[in-house]
Design a protein around this motif. Sequence first.
Motif, PDB file in Angstrom:
ATOM      1  N   GLY A  45       0.814  -1.210   0.000  1.00 46.89           N
ATOM      2  CA  GLY A  45       0.000   0.000   0.000  1.00 46.89           C
ATOM      3  C   GLY A  45       0.846   1.257   0.000  1.00 46.89           C
ATOM      4  O   GLY A  45       1.987   1.255  -0.458  1.00 46.89           O
ATOM      5  N   VAL A  46       0.288   2.322   0.559  1.00 40.73           N
ATOM      6  CA  VAL A  46       0.964   3.614   0.550  1.00 40.73           C
ATOM      7  C   VAL A  46       0.509   4.429   1.763  1.00 40.73           C
ATOM      8  O   VAL A  46      -0.599   4.257   2.263  1.00 40.73           O
ATOM      9  CB  VAL A  46       0.668   4.367  -0.780  1.00 40.73           C
ATOM     10  CG1 VAL A  46      -0.790   4.725  -0.899  1.00 40.73           C
ATOM     11  CG2 VAL A  46       1.536   5.573  -0.950  1.00 40.73           C
ATOM     12  N   ARG A  47       1.386   5.308   2.222  1.00 32.43           N
ATOM     13  CA  ARG A  47       1.068   6.239   3.316  1.00 32.43           C
ATOM     14  C   ARG A  47       1.462   7.624   2.823  1.00 32.43           C
ATOM     15  O   ARG A  47       2.608   7.847   2.418  1.00 32.43           O
ATOM     16  CB  ARG A  47       1.847   5.878   4.567  1.00 32.43           C
ATOM     17  CG  ARG A  47       1.499   6.725   5.770  1.00 32.43           C
ATOM     18  CD  ARG A  47       2.223   6.195   7.012  1.00 32.43           C
ATOM     19  NE  ARG A  47       1.796   6.867   8.202  1.00 32.43           N
ATOM     20  CZ  ARG A  47       2.341   8.007   8.654  1.00 32.43           C
ATOM     21  NH1 ARG A  47       3.337   8.562   8.014  1.00 32.43           N
ATOM     22  NH2 ARG A  47       1.884   8.550   9.766  1.00 32.43           N
ATOM     23  N   ILE A  48       0.525   8.553   2.852  1.00 37.20           N
ATOM     24  CA  ILE A  48       0.754   9.887   2.295  1.00 37.20           C
ATOM     25  C   ILE A  48       0.546  10.924   3.388  1.00 37.20           C
ATOM     26  O   ILE A  48      -0.450  10.869   4.113  1.00 37.20           O
ATOM     27  CB  ILE A  48      -0.212  10.159   1.130  1.00 37.20           C
ATOM     28  CG1 ILE A  48       0.014   9.126   0.024  1.00 37.20           C
ATOM     29  CG2 ILE A  48      -0.050  11.573   0.602  1.00 37.20           C
ATOM     30  CD1 ILE A  48      -1.065   9.096  -1.018  1.00 37.20           C
ATOM     31  N   ALA A  49       1.483  11.851   3.513  1.00 33.46           N
ATOM     32  CA  ALA A  49       1.351  12.953   4.457  1.00 33.46           C
ATOM     33  C   ALA A  49       1.395  14.264   3.681  1.00 33.46           C
ATOM     34  O   ALA A  49       2.331  14.510   2.922  1.00 33.46           O
ATOM     35  CB  ALA A  49       2.480  12.924   5.478  1.00 33.46           C
ATOM     36  N   VAL A  50       0.364  15.080   3.853  1.00 32.95           N
ATOM     37  CA  VAL A  50       0.304  16.411   3.245  1.00 32.95           C
ATOM     38  C   VAL A  50       0.015  17.378   4.382  1.00 32.95           C
ATOM     39  O   VAL A  50      -1.079  17.348   4.960  1.00 32.95           O
ATOM     40  CB  VAL A  50      -0.786  16.509   2.157  1.00 32.95           C
ATOM     41  CG1 VAL A  50      -0.827  17.909   1.574  1.00 32.95           C
ATOM     42  CG2 VAL A  50      -0.562  15.479   1.057  1.00 32.95           C
ATOM     43  N   GLY A  51       1.002  18.175   4.714  1.00 35.46           N
ATOM     44  CA  GLY A  51       0.839  19.065   5.861  1.00 35.46           C
ATOM     45  C   GLY A  51       0.611  18.226   7.110  1.00 35.46           C
ATOM     46  O   GLY A  51       1.368  17.309   7.406  1.00 35.46           O
ATOM     47  N   ASP A  52      -0.481  18.513   7.830  1.00 36.22           N
ATOM     48  CA  ASP A  52      -0.816  17.767   9.048  1.00 36.22           C
ATOM     49  C   ASP A  52      -1.715  16.564   8.771  1.00 36.22           C
ATOM     50  O   ASP A  52      -2.012  15.802   9.678  1.00 36.22           O
ATOM     51  CB  ASP A  52      -1.524  18.675  10.054  1.00 36.22           C
ATOM     52  CG  ASP A  52      -0.604  19.742  10.614  1.00 36.22           C
ATOM     53  OD1 ASP A  52       0.623  19.533  10.566  1.00 36.22           O
ATOM     54  OD2 ASP A  52      -1.117  20.772  11.093  1.00 36.22           O
ATOM     55  N   GLU A  53      -2.181  16.416   7.536  1.00 39.69           N
ATOM     56  CA  GLU A  53      -3.091  15.318   7.203  1.00 39.69           C
ATOM     57  C   GLU A  53      -2.318  14.098   6.711  1.00 39.69           C
ATOM     58  O   GLU A  53      -1.396  14.213   5.907  1.00 39.69           O
ATOM     59  CB  GLU A  53      -4.082  15.755   6.131  1.00 39.69           C
ATOM     60  CG  GLU A  53      -5.152  14.723   5.881  1.00 39.69           C
ATOM     61  CD  GLU A  53      -6.302  15.252   5.054  1.00 39.69           C
ATOM     62  OE1 GLU A  53      -7.034  14.425   4.510  1.00 39.69           O
ATOM     63  OE2 GLU A  53      -6.465  16.474   4.952  1.00 39.69           O
ATOM     64  N   VAL A  54      -2.699  12.929   7.211  1.00 38.06           N
ATOM     65  CA  VAL A  54      -2.059  11.673   6.822  1.00 38.06           C
ATOM     66  C   VAL A  54      -3.122  10.738   6.261  1.00 38.06           C
ATOM     67  O   VAL A  54      -4.167  10.539   6.877  1.00 38.06           O
ATOM     68  CB  VAL A  54      -1.343  11.002   8.019  1.00 38.06           C
ATOM     69  CG1 VAL A  54      -0.788   9.648   7.619  1.00 38.06           C
ATOM     70  CG2 VAL A  54      -0.241  11.896   8.545  1.00 38.06           C
ATOM     71  N   ILE A  55      -2.850  10.192   5.082  1.00 33.10           N
ATOM     72  CA  ILE A  55      -3.705   9.188   4.463  1.00 33.10           C
ATOM     73  C   ILE A  55      -2.928   7.886   4.524  1.00 33.10           C
ATOM     74  O   ILE A  55      -1.920   7.722   3.850  1.00 33.10           O
ATOM     75  CB  ILE A  55      -4.039   9.558   3.004  1.00 33.10           C
ATOM     76  CG1 ILE A  55      -4.710  10.930   2.935  1.00 33.10           C
ATOM     77  CG2 ILE A  55      -4.898   8.474   2.364  1.00 33.10           C
ATOM     78  CD1 ILE A  55      -4.763  11.519   1.546  1.00 33.10           C
ATOM     79  N   ASP A  56      -3.389   6.971   5.364  1.00 29.35           N
ATOM     80  CA  ASP A  56      -2.670   5.707   5.552  1.00 29.35           C
ATOM     81  C   ASP A  56      -3.450   4.578   4.899  1.00 29.35           C
ATOM     82  O   ASP A  56      -4.432   4.090   5.445  1.00 29.35           O
ATOM     83  CB  ASP A  56      -2.454   5.418   7.036  1.00 29.35           C
ATOM     84  CG  ASP A  56      -1.507   4.247   7.278  1.00 29.35           C
ATOM     85  OD1 ASP A  56      -1.157   3.541   6.304  1.00 29.35           O
ATOM     86  OD2 ASP A  56      -1.107   4.050   8.424  1.00 29.35           O
ATOM     87  N   ALA A  57      -3.009   4.185   3.721  1.00 26.38           N
ATOM     88  CA  ALA A  57      -3.623   3.066   2.997  1.00 26.38           C
ATOM     89  C   ALA A  57      -2.626   1.911   2.918  1.00 26.38           C
ATOM     90  O   ALA A  57      -2.614   1.155   1.959  1.00 26.38           O
ATOM     91  CB  ALA A  57      -4.053   3.517   1.601  1.00 26.38           C
ATOM     92  N   SER A  58      -1.794   1.800   3.960  1.00 28.50           N
ATOM     93  CA  SER A  58      -0.784   0.743   3.990  1.00 28.50           C
ATOM     94  C   SER A  58      -1.336  -0.503   4.666  1.00 28.50           C
ATOM     95  O   SER A  58      -2.271  -0.436   5.464  1.00 28.50           O
ATOM     96  CB  SER A  58       0.465   1.217   4.744  1.00 28.50           C
ATOM     97  OG  SER A  58       0.189   1.361   6.119  1.00 28.50           O
ATOM     98  N   VAL A  59      -0.740  -1.639   4.368  1.00 29.64           N
ATOM     99  CA  VAL A  59      -1.123  -2.890   5.024  1.00 29.64           C
ATOM    100  C   VAL A  59      -0.809  -2.792   6.516  1.00 29.64           C
ATOM    101  O   VAL A  59      -1.607  -3.202   7.356  1.00 29.64           O
ATOM    102  CB  VAL A  59      -0.405  -4.092   4.366  1.00 29.64           C
ATOM    103  CG1 VAL A  59      -0.653  -5.366   5.150  1.00 29.64           C
ATOM    104  CG2 VAL A  59      -0.861  -4.255   2.922  1.00 29.64           C
ATOM    105  N   ARG A  60       0.348  -2.214   6.850  1.00 29.08           N
ATOM    106  CA  ARG A  60       0.705  -2.059   8.259  1.00 29.08           C
ATOM    107  C   ARG A  60      -0.348  -1.248   9.015  1.00 29.08           C
ATOM    108  O   ARG A  60      -0.747  -1.591  10.127  1.00 29.08           O
ATOM    109  CB  ARG A  60       2.074  -1.403   8.401  1.00 29.08           C
ATOM    110  CG  ARG A  60       2.515  -1.273   9.862  1.00 29.08           C
ATOM    111  CD  ARG A  60       3.874  -0.672   9.998  1.00 29.08           C
ATOM    112  NE  ARG A  60       3.800   0.770   9.772  1.00 29.08           N
ATOM    113  CZ  ARG A  60       4.832   1.570   9.742  1.00 29.08           C
ATOM    114  NH1 ARG A  60       6.054   1.091   9.885  1.00 29.08           N
ATOM    115  NH2 ARG A  60       4.691   2.849   9.551  1.00 29.08           N
TER     116      ARG A  60
END
Length: 72
Positions: A45-60
């Motif tokens: 998957g993937v983990r994305i951080a933009v500013g203070d927002e985090v989108i965690d679509a990782s398996v972990r």
Amino acid sequence: MSSRRKSPLPSPRRCNADLLKADLEARFKAKLNVQVHIDPALIGGVRIAVGDEVIDASVRGKLANMAAALKN
């Protein structure tokens, strides 16, 4: 605006990264300077951080959420 993208492996196709960047720029209504970091601990998957927002679509991240739900 800066964003950080973490993934467990290098992206197999450059166009995937370009599409992701375009989607993120539309969502945040800003031009983004994307930095890619390889993190094998994410498993997939993937983990994305933009500013203070985090989108965690990782398996972990999904496994951590499931573990927390089982404890409750």
